[in-house]
Design an enzyme around this catalytic site. Structure first.
Site, PDB file in Angstrom:
ATOM      1  N   TRP A 167      20.139   8.629  43.375  1.00 29.69           N
ATOM      2  CA  TRP A 167      21.226   7.979  42.652  1.00 29.69           C
ATOM      3  C   TRP A 167      22.526   8.437  43.299  1.00 29.69           C
ATOM      4  O   TRP A 167      22.812   9.636  43.340  1.00 29.69           O
ATOM      5  CB  TRP A 167      21.222   8.372  41.173  1.00 29.69           C
ATOM      6  N   ARG A 171      30.804   3.084  48.587  1.00 26.66           N
ATOM      7  CA  ARG A 171      31.622   1.888  48.428  1.00 26.66           C
ATOM      8  C   ARG A 171      30.849   0.663  48.906  1.00 26.66           C
ATOM      9  O   ARG A 171      30.140   0.700  49.914  1.00 26.66           O
ATOM     10  CB  ARG A 171      32.947   2.037  49.162  1.00 26.66           C
ATOM     11  N   GLN A 188      24.085  10.746  55.022  1.00 27.48           N
ATOM     12  CA  GLN A 188      24.025  10.823  53.567  1.00 27.48           C
ATOM     13  C   GLN A 188      22.646  10.401  53.079  1.00 27.48           C
ATOM     14  O   GLN A 188      21.881   9.754  53.786  1.00 27.48           O
ATOM     15  CB  GLN A 188      25.132   9.970  52.951  1.00 27.48           C
ATOM     16  N   HIS A 189      22.323  10.776  51.833  1.00 31.06           N
ATOM     17  CA  HIS A 189      20.965  10.570  51.341  1.00 31.06           C
ATOM     18  C   HIS A 189      20.566   9.097  51.324  1.00 31.06           C
ATOM     19  O   HIS A 189      19.444   8.752  51.713  1.00 31.06           O
ATOM     20  CB  HIS A 189      20.827  11.182  49.944  1.00 31.06           C
ATOM     21  N   GLU A 230      18.546  13.090  41.041  1.00 29.99           N
ATOM     22  CA  GLU A 230      19.748  13.205  40.223  1.00 29.99           C
ATOM     23  C   GLU A 230      19.432  13.011  38.746  1.00 29.99           C
ATOM     24  O   GLU A 230      20.050  13.649  37.883  1.00 29.99           O
ATOM     25  CB  GLU A 230      20.797  12.186  40.672  1.00 29.99           C
ATOM     26  N   GLU A 279      41.114   4.814  51.264  1.00 30.52           N
ATOM     27  CA  GLU A 279      40.218   5.890  50.840  1.00 30.52           C
ATOM     28  C   GLU A 279      40.959   7.074  50.207  1.00 30.52           C
ATOM     29  O   GLU A 279      42.177   7.067  50.061  1.00 30.52           O
ATOM     30  CB  GLU A 279      39.378   6.365  52.038  1.00 30.52           C
TER      31      GLU A 279
END
Length: 486
Positions: A167, A171, A188-189, A230, A279
């Site tokens: 989870w 963006r 990233q995961h 998560e 950002e």
């Protein structure tokens, strides 16, 4: 302490403490909701709840600044604390301690409920009816590449063998009513899981969840170890399992109390342009990149749904509160696992996640006999710069605990008087660099490598402050306080 199991009860609680700004007049569907939300961050006003948005059905609402600083000066981190089931008056370091402590407790797995019990499936849209155009998705900034359909929602994916469910927040830009394009970073995961689906030659199933329980949004935006769920971690924070329901068209479980759930598949190629986007560093975006397409196949939602949004930019928004606290908690966890006697860690909101303060207790030399402050700075860097979360943070300051790290005025005073102009720092060359931090040059971004630094600001001898608290006898201070403001 109270855990809020859905977004609506959380909004009600904020409203009761005067931290909701009800916008009852109709706002446009383009920039007005985002501009109001952005100004609310910058003047620290109540969180805006938009009741009427042009171009969408009556009852569809927008909610801005869900985890920004509170308008209540006596409890500035109330929105984050309440999201996590903590007392609204919790301090920043108390929130970080809670996030770190939960990492060492057994997870509480979610519990599946039937569709009839799931508010998120009160309305089910399939085929052509499953269209993003019916929802109030504004432009976040006027230089963005499109309307951003995800700024505070949770993306749910799992790897092909089903053993790792992730989870997370990333963006995602709306392309049209049936397509989105999302930023997927390989390290990233979600990027790791997408890569596994690409290797199989199959599109990745996804669910994009808008407006779940606030703790879900918060935990989706902070680092926890790979292959950890998560949902289990959220259950630990809440002290109870997260209710989930099977998605309508996919083999994924989604939060049962969510406002909106978008279901579909992600392409196996980077076949659509995403960006630019303004950002967390505080600058409007420039340029775009090829990213995978998120195809929209099924949408479910509650009656009169609420779409939450985070409009990133200059401080202080959710990037500088919740995400910064999550990164600080991650750093604290790893440093303590390395048996370093850290008092706390903190990322000042106004540093836009470019500084990390590592706070040492006064007796740290007794706890680490024979270790100099220079050696300590080196060890801290060796621990931190191996972690995934520290890819975002280029500068670490090791500081004494004789000032409040959450008070920016005190931080500026301490750093400006204790950072040596040329020495007392541990420089780590050729560290991982991504484009989100703003302080590197183009050659470093292209190479993906750059320097990071740990500043040693620890005092050899603690100096008394020329302040009210330390510059006068206690009986004088007390007499003044008893007679203030005479």
């Amino acid at each position: 302490m109270k855990y809020y199991g859905d977004l609506r009860s959380f909004i009600t609680a904020l409203d009761e403490m005067g931290d909701i700004m009800h916008v009852q007049r109709e706002v446009d569907g383009d920039f007005e909701p985002s501009a109001i939300t952005r100004r609310s961050y910058e003047i620290q006003s109540p969180a805006p709840l938009f009741h009427k948005v042009a171009g969408v059905a009556p009852g569809f609402r927008l909610f801005g600044a869900p985890a920004a600083l509170s308008s209540r000066s006596d409890m500035p981190y109330a929105r984050v604390a309440m999201s996590l089931g903590l007392a609204p008056e919790s301090s920043g370091p108390e929130i970080i301690e809670a996030l770190s402590a939960a990492r060492f407790k057994p997870g509480i797995p979610p519990v599946r409920v039937e569709s009839a019990q799931a508010e998120c499936q009160q309305n089910i849209l399939r085929g052509d009816a499953a269209n993003l155009d019916r929802f109030p998705i504004p432009f976040a900034h006027d230089k963005d590449g499109g309307r951003y359909a995800n700024t505070w929602g949770t993306l749910i994916v799992k790897n092909p063998d089903g053993k790792w469910v992730n989870w997370s927040i990333a963006r995602v830009m709306k392309v049209d009513g049936k397509r989105m394009v999302g930023l997927i970073v390989p390290s990233q995961h979600i990027g790791q899981i997408w890569t596994q689906w690409v290797a199989r030659g199959e599109p990745m199933p996804y669910a994009l969840v808008q407006g779940p329980a606030p703790a879900i949004s918060c935990v989706s935006g902070i680092p926890i170890p790979a292959n950890a769920d998560e949902a289990d971690y959220i259950g630990t924070l809440a002290g109870e399992p997260v209710p989930v329901v099977k998605a309508i068209s996919l083999d994924l479980d989604v939060p049962a109390t969510a406002e909106i759930v978008i279901e579909g598949h992600v392409s196996i190629e980077r076949d659509c342009q995403e960006g630019p986007y303004g950002e967390y560093g505080g600058y409007l975006g420039e340029g775009s990149s090829a990213q995978p397409t998120f195809h929209v196949e099924t949408i479910t939602h509650r009656d009169d749904p609420i779409w939450p949004m985070s409009i990133t930019g200059r401080p202080t928004d959710e990037s500088h509160t919740l995400w910064a606290m999550g990164l600080a908690a991650d750093a604290l966890t790893y440093l303590r696992e390395a048996e370093l006697p850290i008092k706390t860690t903190w990322i000042p909101e106004d540093s836009t996640v470019h500084w990390l303060l590592v706070v040492m207790p006064e007796n740290w030399r007794e706890l680490l006999p024979g270790v100099s402050s220079e050696e300590l700075a080196q060890r801290i860097g060796e621990v931190l710069f191996k972690t995934d979360a520290m890819v975002f943070i280029p500068k670490v300051y090791v500081v004494d605990d004789d000032f409040d790290p959450t008070n920016l005025r005190e931080v500026v005073w301490a750093l400006s008087t204790r950072v040596h102009p040329v020495g007392r720092r541990a420089v780590f060359e050729d560290q991982r660099v991504i484009r989100l931090p703003q302080c590197y040059d183009e050659a470093e971004y292209v190479a993906g490598k750059g320097a990071k630094v740990v500043f040693d600001t620890l005092q050899t001898k603690r100096h008394l402050h020329a302040s009210f608290a330390q510059g006068y006898p206690e009986e004088v201070r007390q007499r003044i306080l008893d007679n203030w403001p005479e």
